[in-house]
Scaffold this motif. Structure first.
Motif, PDB file in Angstrom:
ATOM      1  N   TRP A 106       0.837  -1.195   0.000  1.00  0.00           N
ATOM      2  CA  TRP A 106       0.000   0.000   0.000  1.00  0.00           C
ATOM      3  C   TRP A 106       0.877   1.251   0.000  1.00  0.00           C
ATOM      4  CZ3 TRP A 106      -2.560  -2.578   4.760  1.00  0.00           C
ATOM      5  CH2 TRP A 106      -3.493  -3.544   4.322  1.00  0.00           C
ATOM      6  N   ALA A 109       3.226   2.385   2.956  1.00  0.00           N
ATOM      7  CA  ALA A 109       3.383   1.271   3.903  1.00  0.00           C
ATOM      8  C   ALA A 109       4.852   0.907   4.087  1.00  0.00           C
ATOM      9  CB  ALA A 109       2.580   0.056   3.429  1.00  0.00           C
ATOM     10  N   ASN A 162       2.216  -5.339   3.829  1.00  0.00           N
ATOM     11  CA  ASN A 162       0.889  -4.955   4.305  1.00  0.00           C
ATOM     12  C   ASN A 162       0.459  -5.768   5.526  1.00  0.00           C
ATOM     13  OD1 ASN A 162       0.843  -3.163   2.193  1.00  0.00           O
ATOM     14  ND2 ASN A 162      -0.377  -4.482   0.852  1.00  0.00           N
TER      15      ASN A 162
END
Length: 277
Positions: A106, A109, A162
């Motif tokens: 993401w 992240a 993630n």
């Protein structure tokens, strides 16, 4: 702890920290993984924060706890921002898909995980330097070592980023752990005060909602999707090893929290009894 045992503990954990640092520097300089500079930046940021706080307060434990509180606050805010942004973009079904959690990353992240990884390295050093740990096998040092191993291996391979961001939601609970410690060092220990009661309420709520439940759900998700991981790969064993360690530490933390809660209530009752006498 006697000097000999302390020396062996410090030698082991300091040696592992130096090996970790050498590994990160090798990846940056020779493997050209310049994105790992976020790890170094995180270490420098929190060490600088430590130095600035030390100007106002010389107690190493207070300084360390204050920096830990800063880390928990920043990390919680960044994780919530990342998750909320992704939730708006892809919805819960899309963002929690196996391929999303393992193969994709993401936005922000990687940077957030790297920066937090730098904190754990800083904190390991600070605790060793000022001997802010207890026991023959200090759980806090073991915790940091496990996290450094799991985080950096994931960052090197750019996988399960993630998943690890999801585990960091537990830092929301850590805020109240550190607040409790700062509150006690400030001499606020009245178990019947509204402030202390509210703090304990938030401590227990976030322990179950932000720490225990997410880690249990992540464990269940890993087991459910085990067949989707690449056979013979390191991702699944690494993920299961890391989350198992976190769950064990959560059990120990829950027991310690319960003991501390009972101890504060007992201390309050004892003080009240003496006051009446």
């Amino acid at each position: 702890m006697d000097g000999g045992k302390r020396s062996r503990v410090e030698t082991f954990f300091l040696g592992s920290l130096l090996l970790w640092l050498a590994s990160v520097c090798f990846q940056i300089m020779f493997k050209k993984q310049t994105q790992l500079l976020w790890v170094i930046a995180g270490s420098f940021f929190y060490q600088t924060s430590n130095s600035l706080i030390r100007f106002a307060h010389k107690d190493p434990l207070f300084v360390n706890t204050s920096v830990s509180l800063l880390h928990s606050s920043l990390t919680s805010a960044s994780v919530i921002f990342i998750l909320f942004r992704e939730l708006l973009s892809n919805g819960p079904s899309g963002m929690f898909d196996h391929s999303q959690l393992v193969e994709n990353t993401w936005p922000w992240a990687f940077e957030a995980l790297s920066f937090s990884c730098g904190y754990f390295a800083y904190d390991q050093w600070d605790m060793l330097h000022y001997r802010l740990y207890n026991g023959w096998i200090p759980s806090i040092l073991v915790h940091h070592l496990v996290l450094l191993m799991c985080f950096t291996l994931a960052l090197y391979r750019n996988v399960t980023i993630n998943y690890l961001i999801l585990t960091l939601i537990c830092e929301l609970h850590s805020i109240f752990l550190h607040l409790r410690k700062v509150r006690r060092m400030a001499g606020i220990r009245d178990a019947k005060s509204i402030l202390v009661k509210f703090e304990w309420f938030l401590n227990w709520v976030t322990f179950f909602v932000a720490r225990s439940a997410p880690h249990v759900l992540i464990t269940a998700k890993l087991i459910k999707d085990a067949h989707k991981f690449e056979k013979g790969g390191i991702e699944l064993p690494l993920a299961l090893f890391g989350i198992a360690g976190m769950n064990l530490l959560n059990v120990g933390l829950g027991i310690d929290l319960l003991k501390a809660f009972k101890r504060e209530r007992k201390s309050q009752k004892t003080n009240l009894h003496h006051h009446r006498e």
